[in-house]
Design a protein around this motif. Structure first.
Motif, PDB file in Angstrom:
ATOM      1  N   ALA A 262      -6.486 -14.831 -64.309  1.00  0.00           N
ATOM      2  CA  ALA A 262      -6.422 -16.262 -64.598  1.00  0.00           C
ATOM      3  C   ALA A 262      -5.133 -16.824 -64.039  1.00  0.00           C
ATOM      4  CB  ALA A 262      -6.491 -16.510 -66.106  1.00  0.00           C
ATOM      5  N   ALA A 263      -5.168 -18.118 -63.712  1.00  0.00           N
ATOM      6  CA  ALA A 263      -3.963 -18.841 -63.295  1.00  0.00           C
ATOM      7  C   ALA A 263      -3.419 -19.589 -64.507  1.00  0.00           C
ATOM      8  CB  ALA A 263      -4.289 -19.814 -62.172  1.00  0.00           C
ATOM      9  N   LEU A 264      -2.112 -19.569 -64.658  1.00  0.00           N
ATOM     10  CA  LEU A 264      -1.462 -20.242 -65.783  1.00  0.00           C
ATOM     11  C   LEU A 264      -0.484 -21.282 -65.263  1.00  0.00           C
ATOM     12  CD1 LEU A 264      -0.620 -17.166 -68.071  1.00  0.00           C
ATOM     13  CD2 LEU A 264      -2.682 -18.599 -68.106  1.00  0.00           C
ATOM     14  N   HIS A 265      -0.562 -22.483 -65.810  1.00  0.00           N
ATOM     15  CA  HIS A 265       0.417 -23.527 -65.544  1.00  0.00           C
ATOM     16  C   HIS A 265       1.323 -23.598 -66.772  1.00  0.00           C
ATOM     17  CE1 HIS A 265      -1.477 -25.151 -61.857  1.00  0.00           C
ATOM     18  NE2 HIS A 265      -2.557 -24.608 -62.402  1.00  0.00           N
ATOM     19  N   LEU A 266       2.583 -23.248 -66.589  1.00  0.00           N
ATOM     20  CA  LEU A 266       3.498 -23.049 -67.705  1.00  0.00           C
ATOM     21  C   LEU A 266       4.259 -24.325 -68.040  1.00  0.00           C
ATOM     22  CD1 LEU A 266       4.934 -19.617 -66.500  1.00  0.00           C
ATOM     23  CD2 LEU A 266       2.995 -20.016 -68.026  1.00  0.00           C
ATOM     24  N   ALA A 305      -2.168 -14.012 -64.480  1.00  0.00           N
ATOM     25  CA  ALA A 305      -2.202 -13.103 -65.620  1.00  0.00           C
ATOM     26  C   ALA A 305      -3.527 -12.364 -65.646  1.00  0.00           C
ATOM     27  CB  ALA A 305      -2.009 -13.868 -66.924  1.00  0.00           C
ATOM     28  N   MET A 306      -3.470 -11.087 -65.986  1.00  0.00           N
ATOM     29  CA  MET A 306      -4.684 -10.305 -66.167  1.00  0.00           C
ATOM     30  C   MET A 306      -5.013 -10.318 -67.651  1.00  0.00           C
ATOM     31  SD  MET A 306      -6.924  -8.719 -64.309  1.00  0.00           S
ATOM     32  CE  MET A 306      -6.133  -8.159 -62.798  1.00  0.00           C
ATOM     33  N   LEU A 307      -6.153 -10.896 -67.975  1.00  0.00           N
ATOM     34  CA  LEU A 307      -6.547 -11.100 -69.362  1.00  0.00           C
ATOM     35  C   LEU A 307      -7.741 -10.230 -69.713  1.00  0.00           C
ATOM     36  CD1 LEU A 307      -6.482 -15.021 -69.490  1.00  0.00           C
ATOM     37  CD2 LEU A 307      -4.592 -13.436 -69.931  1.00  0.00           C
ATOM     38  N   SER A 308      -7.889  -9.963 -71.001  1.00  0.00           N
ATOM     39  CA  SER A 308      -9.095  -9.332 -71.494  1.00  0.00           C
ATOM     40  C   SER A 308     -10.289 -10.232 -71.209  1.00  0.00           C
ATOM     41  CB  SER A 308      -8.982  -9.094 -73.003  1.00  0.00           C
ATOM     42  OG  SER A 308     -10.245  -8.800 -73.570  1.00  0.00           O
ATOM     43  N   ASP A 315      -5.997 -23.173 -73.652  1.00  0.00           N
ATOM     44  CA  ASP A 315      -4.554 -22.985 -73.622  1.00  0.00           C
ATOM     45  C   ASP A 315      -4.147 -21.681 -74.295  1.00  0.00           C
ATOM     46  OD1 ASP A 315      -4.457 -25.395 -72.370  1.00  0.00           O
ATOM     47  OD2 ASP A 315      -3.734 -26.528 -74.099  1.00  0.00           O
ATOM     48  N   LEU A 316      -3.130 -21.047 -73.710  1.00  0.00           N
ATOM     49  CA  LEU A 316      -2.600 -19.788 -74.219  1.00  0.00           C
ATOM     50  C   LEU A 316      -1.088 -19.917 -74.364  1.00  0.00           C
ATOM     51  CD1 LEU A 316      -4.675 -17.440 -71.862  1.00  0.00           C
ATOM     52  CD2 LEU A 316      -5.126 -17.877 -74.290  1.00  0.00           C
ATOM     53  N   GLN A 329      -4.507 -22.677 -69.072  1.00  0.00           N
ATOM     54  CA  GLN A 329      -5.242 -21.651 -68.324  1.00  0.00           C
ATOM     55  C   GLN A 329      -6.248 -22.271 -67.370  1.00  0.00           C
ATOM     56  OE1 GLN A 329      -8.531 -18.078 -69.197  1.00  0.00           O
ATOM     57  NE2 GLN A 329      -7.570 -19.162 -70.892  1.00  0.00           N
ATOM     58  N   GLN A 330      -6.298 -21.732 -66.154  1.00  0.00           N
ATOM     59  CA  GLN A 330      -7.354 -22.059 -65.209  1.00  0.00           C
ATOM     60  C   GLN A 330      -8.086 -20.772 -64.873  1.00  0.00           C
ATOM     61  OE1 GLN A 330      -6.066 -24.129 -61.680  1.00  0.00           O
ATOM     62  NE2 GLN A 330      -8.151 -24.643 -61.059  1.00  0.00           N
TER      63      GLN A 330
END
Length: 362
Positions: A262-266, A305-308, A315-316, A329-330
């Motif tokens: 996943a791509a994350l925008h922080l 990020a590698m997610l389950s 949002d995370l 999260q995208q």
């Protein structure tokens, strides 16, 4: 030689920047800056059998690869997990592999063990000098490229589009990789290089923004190609058998890889940028880890990020040095990634597609 360039700031094995990573990003994205790739290693595979030999045990279809062509390959273990990754360039006489330096010796050693009676030699070119840049600007014109067999050793990253035999899991219009015209050149005359230059921080930021996986960041002991959407460019689904192919086919056809990229925008209000391995949380539960993070010149702080597979969509939170950072999260790889939607599901007894009225078959 690169350390003598004014402003060069080294961090470990790489030159991180030359004074201003954000300006360097703009110059790099415009095709004007050159990146010293001190963390890449060149491997030469020569001999008459080289392409059929590589084709026999790697994820990519390489038989008949024409001179001047660029592609990439993965070496998988018997369970389909990624062991090695390499860029591939064919010059008609030799096949050139470019690997992350941390993986290069292990890859070369493994290849040498696989030679047996094939007419193949494997040689690590540890003295080769490599630079990266983006096509379309003036950077390439400033590079004196090696051409030992008549074809300039310039690898064009195939990530810009889904390659023949590949498959894209990201369900997006306008994939960010479409503009990722990343190029690596092997230098013939490194002393003739002129600036502007960009460091690894700039190159990594543009890679993360393009969702482009890399062995040194997105791969751990469990990674399979599906999880990083790597079938897009490094796996040929229609080629013959190779090590790990059964897992590749099974997960692709049935769907549901164990994890998903996943791509994350922080949240940009935090000054802390998470390091690889930083936990990703959904509420109080850890659902994955950051694999890459960067400060992008337009998007601000971003990460992969590698997610389950079971991580929620939405949002995370990323925890970095005790600080919780909000992360939008995208989805890159959906939880049900695979060819499932294209294959009718059959009942075990009737073998009819689920939901079909049996009376309609009379």
């Amino acid at each position: 030689m690169f350390d003598s360039i004014p402003g060069a700031v080294r961090e470990g094995d790489v030159i991180a920047h030359f004074g201003n990573p954000l300006i360097e990003q703009r110059q790099l994205a415009a095709g004007e800056a050159l990146v010293p790739l001190t963390d890449r290693t060149l491997i030469e595979v020569a001999g008459a059998d080289r392409l059929t030999w590589l084709d026999s045990f790697t994820s990519q279809a390489l038989k008949g690869l024409p001179a001047g062509a660029s592609t990439e390959l993965l070496v998988l273990d018997p369970q389909g997990r990624v062991e090695h990754a390499a860029a591939v360039f064919e010059d008609g006489t030799a096949t050139w592999l470019i690997a992350d330096s941390a993986d290069a010796d292990a890859l070369a050693t493994w290849l040498q063990r696989m030679v047996f009676r094939s007419r193949v030699t494997v040689t690590v070119k540890s003295d080769a000098v490599l630079v990266g840049f983006f096509a379309g600007g003036g950077a390439q014109a400033r590079v004196a490229v090696a051409a030992p067999n008549g074809h300039a050793l310039v690898w064009n990253d195939p990530w810009q589009s889904v390659q023949p035999g590949g498959h894209q899991y990201a369900a997006v219009d306008g994939h960010p990789g479409a503009d990722y015209a990343w190029t690596i050149a092997v230098l013939d005359d490194a002393d003739a290089l002129t600036g502007p230059f960009a460091g690894a921080l700039a190159a990594e930021a543009l890679r993360v923004a393009a969702w482009r996986p890399r062995w040194s960041h997105e791969v751990d002991e469990r990674t399979i190609p599906h999880e990083a959407d790597w079938i897009r460019s490094a796996v040929h689904l229609d080629k013959g058998c190779y090590r790990g192919q059964e897992t590749v086919a099974k997960v692709h056809n049935l769907g549901h890889p164990p994890r998903r990229l996943a791509a994350l925008h922080l949240d940009g209000s935090e000054v802390t940028l998470p390091q690889p391995g930083s936990p990703v949380l959904a509420g109080d539960a850890e659902v994955g880890q950051v694999t890459s993070a960067a400060l992008h010149y337009e998007d601000g702080p971003i990460a992969l990020a590698m997610l389950s597979r079971r991580a929620p969509i939405g949002d995370l939170v990323v925890r970095a040095d005790g600080v919780d950072i909000a992360a939008a999260q995208q989805v890159i790889v959906p939880a049900d990634a695979g060819a499932t939607a294209e294959v009718p599901r059959l009942t075990r007894l009737s073998r009819r597609p689920l939901g079909e009225d049996p009376r309609n078959s009379r």
